[in-house]
Design an enzyme around this catalytic site. Structure first.
Site, PDB file in Angstrom:
ATOM      1  N   SER A 165       1.712  91.095   3.749  1.00 27.95           N
ATOM      2  CA  SER A 165       0.614  91.904   3.242  1.00 27.95           C
ATOM      3  C   SER A 165      -0.453  91.035   2.603  1.00 27.95           C
ATOM      4  O   SER A 165      -1.511  91.543   2.251  1.00 27.95           O
ATOM      5  CB  SER A 165       1.086  92.988   2.293  1.00 27.95           C
ATOM      6  OG  SER A 165       1.874  92.452   1.317  1.00 27.95           O
TER       7      SER A 165
ATOM      8  N   GLU B  14      -0.163  95.109  -4.897  1.00 23.05           N
ATOM      9  CA  GLU B  14      -0.618  95.211  -3.508  1.00 23.05           C
ATOM     10  C   GLU B  14      -2.129  95.468  -3.442  1.00 23.05           C
ATOM     11  O   GLU B  14      -2.854  94.819  -2.694  1.00 23.05           O
ATOM     12  CB  GLU B  14       0.142  96.355  -2.812  1.00 23.05           C
ATOM     13  CG  GLU B  14      -0.204  96.535  -1.363  1.00 23.05           C
ATOM     14  CD  GLU B  14       0.259  95.367  -0.502  1.00 23.05           C
ATOM     15  OE1 GLU B  14       1.458  95.057  -0.516  1.00 23.05           O
ATOM     16  OE2 GLU B  14      -0.591  94.759   0.161  1.00 23.05           O
TER      17      GLU B  14
ATOM     18  N   ASP C 143      -4.876  92.900  -1.915  1.00 23.74           N
ATOM     19  CA  ASP C 143      -5.702  93.301  -0.773  1.00 23.74           C
ATOM     20  C   ASP C 143      -7.182  93.106  -1.063  1.00 23.74           C
ATOM     21  O   ASP C 143      -7.890  92.441  -0.319  1.00 23.74           O
ATOM     22  CB  ASP C 143      -5.453  94.785  -0.437  1.00 23.74           C
ATOM     23  CG  ASP C 143      -4.107  95.012   0.238  1.00 23.74           C
ATOM     24  OD1 ASP C 143      -3.456  94.029   0.635  1.00 23.74           O
ATOM     25  OD2 ASP C 143      -3.699  96.183   0.358  1.00 23.74           O
TER      26      ASP C 143
END
Ligand code: NAG
Ligand code: NAG
Ligand code: NAG
Ligand code: NAG
Length: 592
Positions: free
Chosen positions: A511, A300, A304
């Site tokens: 995400s 993650e 990002d």
């Protein structure tokens, strides 16, 4: 005269002081669950001498004024548009009333706690104090237990219900940890590896073809399978923009437990997919003991940072690594932090004199698993960040209209669409997902729906009623037509090429969409700051009004779930892709 007025004053003080002698044993329930939140099971009674940090969220005295201010500074038609508030101005509005502080302090004292030992954050509106399970049980007339999340192998000390003395209800918004079971470990990760999408080592063949803007027709079909910054920069029309306000503009990524953004991986990523950015870096800010283990890159975190930078380079990026002590270990008496999602991070960021203009966060949970009082307090903290001039992006979730069996947890087990929180908070900008190019279509997992907690804000009235009128009776009864509807916008959400531990992997999820959209917003903020204008701040009022034609409308695809086909993307706003994906060039002209 003098004497008698002194006497009179003395009597007055007695009269005023009297209500302080409250009845602390006269309880009203604050929040109660009918059943143990899904995924958790009762493990054991909590040891009475186990100590933890109790957080008490006090009623913010002038919160209505804060919301009024938020809408004024975020409404492009208002005289105060862009006049964001300073930290001090916000604190004046959120500070609790002195009477609230007095009452709560005397309650703490009555339970043998020293009010001066409490840590006070956010202008005193959040109190943090160390208590034992035994003390907390008496204060809240409740029983604490250890609960276990089997899938995450996480243990927490929580309760099925809690009460507050009747006199405290008007002063206290929420007490935690109590009935909110969510932890960053147990929460749904909104990204996932996609081993079936063969990763590519570089896009040297593709990237040069994508330099020309305004030529969507030429976005190569490879971008339908594998996404790189070049694909996104072409699709969203940012590829010729060169940021210049890099001394003022910052993009913040909120990261949590065990998720570390890796610097070496970012360089590899740049070498493979954005060669002009090689050498570009980011700052890590460690919040509440958050780590920065460069030997343990997180999927993650790397997703990002690689994509916020991949789009916004050379805009400075900040990775917030928010910690928390290890989870509760059963049969041990070590004091533990309670790992309250969002609270540590939000209170930390709000305590800074200047905050990044753009944020992205990729965590979320079913709204119904977050107690209403807790969700409201957290949502209010996002309003505080917005009024300071920050745009806050959240992923919309990866379960379409709802994952699992979609049963309500109120004891009825009624099947209903299950909205996500914080996606459902009106003060954040929620980002859904798309796939493919020429044209982009909704990705089937794109989270979307209607809140059961937060009413529909007026900024989306026209867009949402238009959708509801066209929808007719489809899905009637499965969702709340008066709730805040989301997502607000969308961006690609599948096949992202991410370097993790030196190797490229394909990653998907909303995400991926949230940092992508945040990257575009950071460029818009750069443009505005370079023109001497204020940052965009709370985005929703402007994107549903003057900015509404700055999006590529997504008109096909759907987000099935809960045994239904979910909603279908169509012309205009829809609860699959919102207003659509960003066209930077057009947004620059409309709201830049
Ligand atoms: C807030 O910031 C001030 C000044 O930097 C610092 O002294 C204080 O400890 C901070 N408060 C919290 C709760 O972090
Ligand atoms: C529907 O949403 C409203 C807020 O708009 C809320 O007050 C109401 O309780 C919700 N209804 C249900 C059944 O959850
Ligand atoms: C990209 O932005 C430019 C303005 O910079 C605009 O003229 C053009 O139409 C946009 N391209 C597309 C494909 O929307
Ligand atoms: C002061 C107090 O503890 N009041 C009540 C808390 O709740 C139990 C029942 O669960 C009562 O027996 C107590 O009197």
């Amino acid at each position: 005269m003098l004497l008698s007025s002194v006497l009179f004053l003395g009597l007055l003080q007695l009269a005023v002081a009297k209500p302080i002698l409250k009845r602390w044993d006269d309880f009203d329930v604050k929040h109660a669950w009918v059943e143990i939140p899904r995924g958790w099971e009762l493990h054991a009674p909590a040891p009475p001498d186990h100590k933890f940090n109790m957080r008490i969220g006090l009623k913010q005295d002038r919160f209505d004024d804060l919301v009024t201010a938020l809408y004024e500074v975020s409404d492009p038609f208002h005289a105060k548009y862009g006049q964001h508030l300073s930290k001090e101005e916000v604190e004046a509005l959120v500070a609790p009333h002195p009477h609230t502080v007095d009452v709560v302090d005397s309650w703490l004292s009555a339970h043998g706690l020293e009010p001066s030992s409490a840590q006070r954050e956010n202008a005193g509106s959040w109190i943090s104090i160390t208590v034992s399970v035994e003390q907390a049980s008496r204060m809240l007339n409740t029983t604490y237990n250890v609960y276990r999340h089997a899938q995450a192998d996480d243990y927490v000390v929580r309760t099925m219900s809690y009460s507050l003395p009747t006199v405290l209800h008007e002063h206290v918004g929420v007490v935690a940890p109590t009935t909110y079971f969510g932890t960053m470990r147990s929460m749904k990760a909104t990204s996932f590896l996609q081993p079936d999408i063969t990763p590519i080592d570089s896009d040297v063949d593709v990237a040069p073809k994508l330099i020309n803007p305004g030529s969507l027709a030429t976005v190569p079909s490879s971008c339908s399978t594998t996404i790189t910054p070049a694909c996104l920069r072409a699709l969203y029309n940012t590829s010729t923009y060169v940021p210049t306000a890099t001394d003022k503009n910052t993009l913040g990524v909120a990261g949590y437990l065990d998720e570390f953004a890796n610097r070496a991986d970012l360089q590899t990523f740049f070498q493979r997919f954005r060669t002009d950015a090689v050498g570009g870096t980011f700052t890590t800010v460690q919040v509440n003991g958050g780590g920065d283990d460069q030997n343990d890159p997180g999927v993650e975190a790397n997703l990002d940072i690689q994509y916020t930078e991949g789009i916004s380079f050379p805009t400075p990026n900040v990775y917030f690594s928010t910690g928390g002590s290890p989870p509760f270990i059963p049969d041990s008496n070590t004091p533990t932090n309670t790992n309250e999602p969002y609270l540590d991070w939000l209170n930390f960021v709000l305590n800074q004199t200047s905050v990044p203009q753009t944020f992205t966060t990729s965590y979320g949970d079913d709204e119904q698993t977050v107690p209403f009082d807790y969700a409201t307090q957290v949502c209010n903290l996002f309003a505080q960040l917005g009024v300071r001039g920050a745009s806050i992006m959240f992923s919309s979730g990866d379960d379409g209209v709802g994952g699992g069996n979609c049963q309500n947890n109120d004891g009825t087990r009624t099947v209903r669409f299950q909205p996500n929180f914080p996606a459902s908070c009106p003060f954040v900008t929620t980002v859904g997902g798309t796939i493919r190019v020429n044209p982009e279509v909704a990705v089937s997992f794109s989270g979307g729906g209607f809140s059961n907690y937060f009413a529909r804000p007026s900024f989306q009235d026209t867009a949402v009623t238009t959708f509801l009128n066209t929808l007719g009776s489809t899905n009637a009864g499965l969702f709340n037509t008066t709730g805040r509807a989301y997502p607000d916008v969308a961006a690609q959400g599948q096949g992202f090429q991410v370097v993790i531990g030196g190797r490229v992997a394909s990653v998907g999820g909303t995400s991926a969409s949230s940092p992508t959209f945040a990257g575009v917003i950071a460029l818009l903020n750069d443009f505005r700051l370079s023109q001497g204008k204020a940052s965009l701040g709370f985005l929703n009022p402007i994107i549903y009004s003057t900015g509404i034609n700055g999006f590529n409308d997504i008109t096909s695809g759907s987000n099935p779930g809960c045994g239904t086909n979910g909603f279908t993307a169509r012309a205009g706003w829809d609860p699959v892709t919102g207003l659509g994906t960003p066209d930077f060039g057009k947004l620059q002209a409309l709201i830049g």
